[in-house]
Design an enzyme around this catalytic site. Sequence first.
Site, PDB file in Angstrom:
ATOM      1  N   CYS A 136      -0.820   3.667  -0.830  1.00  0.00           N
ATOM      2  CA  CYS A 136      -0.929   4.035   0.577  1.00  0.00           C
ATOM      3  C   CYS A 136      -1.248   5.525   0.715  1.00  0.00           C
ATOM      4  O   CYS A 136      -2.319   5.965   0.333  1.00  0.00           O
ATOM      5  CB  CYS A 136       0.344   3.638   1.320  1.00  0.00           C
ATOM      6  SG  CYS A 136       0.270   3.856   3.114  1.00  0.00           S
ATOM      7  N   ASP A 182      -5.004  -5.145   6.721  1.00  0.00           N
ATOM      8  CA  ASP A 182      -4.745  -3.779   6.262  1.00  0.00           C
ATOM      9  C   ASP A 182      -5.483  -2.778   7.137  1.00  0.00           C
ATOM     10  O   ASP A 182      -6.401  -3.132   7.881  1.00  0.00           O
ATOM     11  CB  ASP A 182      -5.214  -3.643   4.805  1.00  0.00           C
ATOM     12  CG  ASP A 182      -4.583  -2.475   4.064  1.00  0.00           C
ATOM     13  OD1 ASP A 182      -3.845  -1.686   4.700  1.00  0.00           O
ATOM     14  OD2 ASP A 182      -4.823  -2.350   2.861  1.00  0.00           O
ATOM     15  N   HIS A 213      -0.705  -4.621   4.490  1.00  0.00           N
ATOM     16  CA  HIS A 213      -0.584  -3.260   3.972  1.00  0.00           C
ATOM     17  C   HIS A 213       0.836  -3.024   3.439  1.00  0.00           C
ATOM     18  O   HIS A 213       1.818  -3.416   4.061  1.00  0.00           O
ATOM     19  CB  HIS A 213      -0.875  -2.252   5.082  1.00  0.00           C
ATOM     20  CG  HIS A 213      -0.838  -0.832   4.624  1.00  0.00           C
ATOM     21  ND1 HIS A 213      -1.897  -0.249   3.978  1.00  0.00           N
ATOM     22  CD2 HIS A 213       0.135   0.106   4.689  1.00  0.00           C
ATOM     23  CE1 HIS A 213      -1.578   1.005   3.674  1.00  0.00           C
ATOM     24  NE2 HIS A 213      -0.355   1.245   4.099  1.00  0.00           N
TER      25      HIS A 213
END
Length: 245
Positions: A136, A182, A213
């Site tokens: 991330c 995502d 995500h």
Amino acid sequence: MTSNSPDTCCTIGVKHEGEAKGHLQQIGDVEVYIPSPERSSNRAILLLTDVIGHRFINAQLIADQLAANGYLVVMPDLFHGDPVLLLNRPANFDLMAWLKGPPGHLPNRVDPVVQAILEEMKSNMGCDRVGGIGYCFGGKYAVRLLHPGLCDVAYVAHPSFIDAEELQAIQGPLSIAAAETDIFPASKRHESEDILAKTGQPYQINLFSGVEHGFAVRADITKPTIRFAKESALLQAVAWFDQYL
């Protein structure tokens, strides 16, 4: 941009059960997590976390698993002691305000931390070759490190906030684990594929269905499909580093 800006999906997920085997120590003024026992290996991984940070048990368990595959792993605090809390956050928490500051957590504050730890790994820790992993938030910085003299290879999972120019500039192998739902959506994946093909570097993009995500770190692993995706994403990283690091 080849991935969208961070959103609330970057701050939610499930805390995993387990006991970390590593330890916290200081490198200069940066706290790092290093799996124990420390491996004597010239092949090393610099693990750059999501916004929940290096003290998050999920991230520590991932670091331990990477170390069990034969790598020296170093996971620094990217946030100067100010990560985002997964649980018990204030109701009015604003991710973009946390990111932009003041004091903020933009490249002007994060890059010096990453560079200091990488320099320590390559000097005093004796790491001849270093791979970067970014989850991330950390994905942006793993991509930025993919240059001669910095990281030799990189892997990112559900990356955020990566600029097209940063992806165009890579000079080493890059592997990406992507989620079906995502802030790195199909349009950005396709844009990234076009860019990566033009770099001439080895690349890989694996897309996992049925996950969102954060699945590679904060997934609800009580659900078989999601657990499979999380575990497969880690195996993807290990296989990539075994090949190129």
